[in-house]
Motif scaffolding. Structure first.
Motif, PDB file in Angstrom:
ATOM      1  N   THR A 102      48.979  46.747  38.505  1.00 16.09           N
ATOM      2  CA  THR A 102      48.922  46.560  39.949  1.00 16.09           C
ATOM      3  C   THR A 102      50.129  47.264  40.569  1.00 16.09           C
ATOM      4  OG1 THR A 102      50.290  44.556  40.071  1.00 16.09           O
ATOM      5  CG2 THR A 102      47.959  44.268  39.513  1.00 16.09           C
ATOM      6  N   ARG A 148      38.890  42.098  42.131  1.00 15.33           N
ATOM      7  CA  ARG A 148      40.262  42.406  42.526  1.00 15.33           C
ATOM      8  C   ARG A 148      40.482  41.988  43.978  1.00 15.33           C
ATOM      9  NH1 ARG A 148      43.038  46.566  39.578  1.00 15.33           N
ATOM     10  NH2 ARG A 148      44.697  46.379  41.128  1.00 15.33           N
ATOM     11  N   PHE A 155      43.720  39.600  40.926  1.00 14.01           N
ATOM     12  CA  PHE A 155      42.344  39.151  41.118  1.00 14.01           C
ATOM     13  C   PHE A 155      42.242  37.966  42.068  1.00 14.01           C
ATOM     14  CE2 PHE A 155      42.431  41.387  37.142  1.00 14.01           C
ATOM     15  CZ  PHE A 155      41.269  42.133  37.181  1.00 14.01           C
ATOM     16  N   ASP A 229      33.643  47.227  40.375  1.00 16.04           N
ATOM     17  CA  ASP A 229      34.839  48.029  40.097  1.00 16.04           C
ATOM     18  C   ASP A 229      34.392  49.410  39.614  1.00 16.04           C
ATOM     19  OD1 ASP A 229      37.216  49.177  39.291  1.00 16.04           O
ATOM     20  OD2 ASP A 229      37.973  47.376  38.294  1.00 16.04           O
TER      21      ASP A 229
END
Length: 965
Positions: A102, A148, A155, A229
């Protein structure tokens, strides 16, 4: 905090995947504590990626502080007060492993290390440490398929409380069926090759009740939602970094219906990309979509049987914004995989491609995507699943792991209908400490939606207590702004929590940090009215005292100072962060201004030092240093690196900490030397990168000579030369002063326009000069003192009376530098007028924190009706610094504030008073009041051993009173 933990513990995990995607794991250890062993007990802990710690059923803390994986931060707690001597005791730890990088975490692997020590003085008497005697279990109630939250964060949260005993951390819980944990390795095991003690205090945490229930609605959900995703599907390795990915390809599914059906296909968050769509080979014109951006909807006709839906998801830069979509229809439908080979773990969707793929790193050359692949072009007319046999080598099922079961964000913003209803007073019990619950109305065939207003922006963890029937679904959605019937949804941020109830009374505290002011609570599938006992935010921030104060004769400026302080506090976590909602990211350049604001509002030192120390760790990614750290995005904004170097010098000036100067100086030299290598034959910085300064249409190309960057490099070289002398590096000082002098000469030779009496904004890669001129560039030129006397006079005129043809200031962040220029000119009234005009709009629109952008500036917004994107942004809190530094007039006069200057500015006010923190001597109090046309009464309360030069404002006479404290 303990700097000397001698680790005997092992890293432990489970027998499953080393780095699973979005899994929560529980760990327990029960042990006997001898009589009298409850004193002198400390517990040290860290985990990858985050943990929540309980001892004997009591919540203790959460962490760790963000860090580079190779320098893993750990926390130490004194827990003697929780230990029951002569009894069995239990340590329980929830570990939340991300499994993806991230903007605040680099992917490592799942792991927990904990060490409990009994000590007397410096002697360790007994140790209990993580090993194979610890028990572990998957947190079965957590849905690893939740989407996400954003490309910056991990998440969203989906909890089914029916599947997991909420008392698992209690000592009485029976963990006999749990398997033993598996040892990974000793402390020092990769990827956590070094464990470093936490270098800041643990964050504060306090329960905050809402202000009121704002609205009550009867709503009906749409039929089906999900989140895909696509980035991870197209490039499996993208979990290891956050760099944008470009790809060419499709995703597809079959929609099966029994009769001819009209369905609405919606993409409620198409902020950056709306796929091209075909149904049964018929392409849909994007112009046919309805909805206000970024929400896009289209009605499609479905034929009886199987309907082949093909989405061209080709994207030149996917940063990780999931594809969010929904289908709504009055008729039943089913999604079916287009291929027979789909397995039990595969979703109804497939991908076709990628036919080309690239990874985009802004300061490196990037190979462009090729759109000329014949197979890709031919498949644009694909009309049925049977035709996939032509391209089977490109077809791949999409795993369920990349497809959410539902999309709570979409369900909260896209509804079939909504009916507003009056709010019974008893429903307000949900937001108070009233022991009587709020009985939430239940509507047959519909859901119940509450909107709760906390009254101010908050940052922390949602907590609630309720009583419900088994299977009742409660969706929580946090957002920041609503006014006069308009709700600003958090596009590109899935700020949601779904909680599915077990039977009876229950409570839950979310372990996921989030920022919000408003909380939408939607009760779904309730068999009887839900009893809501409380909803809270557990407000969490860096522990600070409100030392700084400011009041004056202008109530608007008082409100502006208050929202500046509150903004800064909410953006102080384990580092400074840009905002508590959308990103929660430590942006290096933002933090320079945030540090100065903090010095004047709270006076915190450790957090600034920690932020500055984190930055050089990014040299593993680039010698130019990344613009946000620690992060999986290897991005460079050169100005952000320059601001960091300047912030290091400002920290030393503020604290007098020469040891810190010695520590950081080699890192500053390292990156500045690499930047100097980027000078071209003209002697100008010519660089490829994200060459940003302001959210405004400045000509600041990502590859070329950008004037404001050259100016800030010039200033940074001089600032760093000053730091060099503080650490005794005279050679380094001379080197950088010489480089600064040459750069200044080049700037004035190549970047000045005689015709416009102003500096150009840039020179493009092909040699073209910018066509426009900006106030931003002139402000930076003035601040950096690059011009001679004649040119400086010209740019001062531009700053004081900006020509309409010049690009105007576009963000409160840029206003910080604008205000710096104004105060150096002595234009204090001009500065206050700008605050009233721009920040005053925020206050008038109900803001409790400072916005990322001005409400009249529409660049970089998903929806032109939005007044701003983020409603709490610390880069915008400039008044918190300037009102203390110049209207109260308190500024340092020597290293470490051993001497100070107090020179208040009237600027049209009749009185002002307040406090400014001193870095080592408490605080300085100032009060002044105009007694006549040019008479002022100035009172100052100072630490007795602090030397001060106290001056009256220019043109005023009067009385100065100093009081020692």
């Amino acid at each position: 905090m303990d700097m000397n933990v001698r680790w005997r513990a092992h890293w432990i995990w489970n027998d499953g995947e080393a780095s699973p995607r979005n899994e929560w794991w529980c760990f327990r250890k029960t042990f006997y504590a001898a009589e009298g062993s409850h004193k002198g007990v400390r517990l040290s802990i860290t985990a990858d990626s985050r943990y929540v710690l309980y001892v004997n059923g009591e919540w203790v803390g959460r962490g760790p502080a963000r860090s580079w994986t190779s320098e893993q931060s750990y926390d130490t707690y004194d827990i003697g007060y929780l230990i029951k001597s002569g009894q069995e005791n239990t340590i329980a730890v929830l570990v939340m492993h991300f499994g993806v990088s991230t903007f605040y975490y680099l992917r490592g692997r799942g792991g927990l290390i904990t060490q409990l020590e009994w000590y007397e003085g410096n002697k360790v008497l007994q140790t209990i440490a993580t090993d194979s005697t610890w028990k572990t279990s998957r947190y079965l109630g957590q849905d690893s398929r939740s989407p996400r939250m954003s490309c910056q964060q991990a998440f969203a949260e989906r909890i089914d409380a029916r599947l997991w005993d909420s008392s698992w951390w209690d000592p009485s819980y029976d963990d006999s069926a749990w398997p033993a944990a598996r040892i990974i390795g000793e402390a020092g095991t990769e990827p956590w090759t070094e464990l470093k003690a936490r270098d800041i205090p643990l964050l504060s945490e306090e329960a905050v009740y809402p202000a009121r229930v704002e609205a009550l609605h009867k709503v009906n959900p749409i039929s089906w939602t999900t989140s895909i995703d696509v980035r991870n599907q197209m490039d499996a390795d993208s979990i290891n970094h956050c760099n944008p990915i470009g790809y060419i390809g499709y995703i597809a599914t079959i929609i099966r219906v029994k009769t001819t059906t009209i369905a609405t296909l919606g993409f409620p968050n198409a902020t950056s990309h709306l796929p091209s769509i075909s149904i049964n080979g018929i392409r849909i014109d994007k112009a046919s979509f309805t909805g206000t951006a970024p929400e896009k909807y289209i009605d499609i006709e479905l034929q009886p049987g199987d309907n082949f839906l093909l989405l061209d998801v080709t994207n030149e830069s996917d940063h990780g914004r999931n594809l969010q979509l929904g289908i709504d229809s009055g008729a039943s439908f089913e999604l079916i995989s287009p291929i027979d080979e789909a397995g039990i773990d595969d979703s109804p969707f497939i991908s076709i491609g990628p036919f080309d793929l690239n990874e985009i790193i802004d300061h490196q050359p990037v190979r462009p995507l090729s759109l000329n692949n014949e197979t890709y072009l031919h498949l644009q007319d694909l009309s049925a699943a049977a035709d996939l046999k032509k391209c089977l080598q490109w077809v791949k099922p999409i795993s369920n792991a990349l497809i959410s079961r539902d999309n709570v964000f979409v369900a909260c913003i896209w509804k079939n209908n909504k009916m507003s209803l009056p709010i019974p007073y008893s429903v307000q019990h949900a937001v108070t400490s009233n022991p009587e619950p709020a009985v939430i109305p239940r509507y047959e065939g519909a859901d119940t939606e509450l909107i709760i207003d906390f009254g101010t922006e908050l940052s922390g963890y949602i907590a609630f207590e309720l009583e419900a029937a088994e299977g009742t679904v409660i969706d929580f959605y946090g957002f920041e702004y609503m006014r006069d019937g308009y709700r600003q949804d958090t596009y590109d941020l899935d700020n949601t929590l779904r909680y599915i109830c077990f039977e009876g009374r229950q409570s839950y505290v979310s372990p996921i940090r989030r920022g919000l002011r408003y909380l939408m609570v939607t009760v779904r599938h309730a068999q009887f009215p839900l009893k809501l006992y409380k909803v809270q935010m557990r407000q969490s921030h860096y522990p600070v005292a409100d030392i700084g104060r400011f009041q004056c004769s202008d109530s608007m400026l008082n409100d502006i100072w208050q929202i500046s302080r509150h903004t800064t506090k909410l953006c102080m976590e384990d580092t400074f962060v840009d905002c508590p909602a959308y990103e929660q990211v430590f942006w290096v350049g933002d933090s320079r201004n945030e540090a100065l604001i903090n010095y004047y509002t709270f006076g915190a030192i450790d957090i600034v030092e920690r932020c500055l120390r984190l930055v050089p760790g990014s040299k593993r990614q680039t010698p130019l240093y990344a613009d946000q750290v620690p992060s999986g995005w290897s991005s460079v904004i050169p100005n952000w690196t320059f601001f960091w170097a300047q912030a290091c010098k400002e920290f030393v000036d503020h604290t007098g900490d020469l040891a810190f100067a010695d520590e950081m100086w080699p890192h500053i030299r390292y990156t500045l030397d690499h930047y100097l290598e980027k000078r071209d034959e003209r002697g100008l910085l010519f660089i490829k990168g994200w060459n940003l300064l302001d959210w405004a249409p400045i000509e600041q190309p990502d590859n070329g000579v950008v004037t404001h960057q050259n100016l800030f490099l010039f200033q940074t070289l001089l600032s760093s030369a000053g730091l060099a002398r503080l650490v005794g590096d005279e050679e380094g000082a001379i080197t950088y002063e010489s480089a600064a002098s040459k750069l200044r000469e080049s700037i004035n030779r190549y970047l000045w326009s005689d015709d416009h009496q102003a500096y150009f904004d840039c020179i493009y890669e092909d040699g073209r000069y910018s066509e426009s001129f900006s106030i931003q560039t002139q402000v930076v030129a003035y601040l950096c003192r690059s011009a001679d006397v004649e040119r400086e006079a010209a740019i001062k005129r531009h700053i004081n009376k900006p020509p309409e043809t010049f690009v105007q200031i576009g963000s409160p962040f840029m206003a910080f530098f604008y205000y710096e220029a104004l105060v150096h000119m002595g234009e204090f009234g001009h500065m206050l007028d700008d605050m009233r005009r721009n920040y005053g709009q925020m206050v008038d629109m109900g803001a409790t924190t400072c916005w990322e952008m001005y409400p009249n500036f529409a660049v970089n917004r998903a929806n032109p009706n939005m007044p701003t994107r983020s409603h709490c942004h610390a880069w915008s809190a400039a008044p918190g610094y300037f009102l203390g530094a110049y209207i109260l007039g308190v500024r340092p006069g020597a290293l470490g504030w051993e001497e100070i200057i107090i020179e208040p500015q009237v600027a049209g006010l009749s009185w002002a008073r307040g406090s400014v923190p001193h870095p080592s001597q408490g605080r300085i109090d100032v009060s002044w009041r105009i007694m006549g046309d040019n008479t002022i009464h100035l009172q100052v309360w100072l630490p007795r051993n602090v030397q001060a030069t106290i001056k009256l404002p220019t043109g005023y006479e009067g009385v100065i009173e100093r009081f020692d404290i």
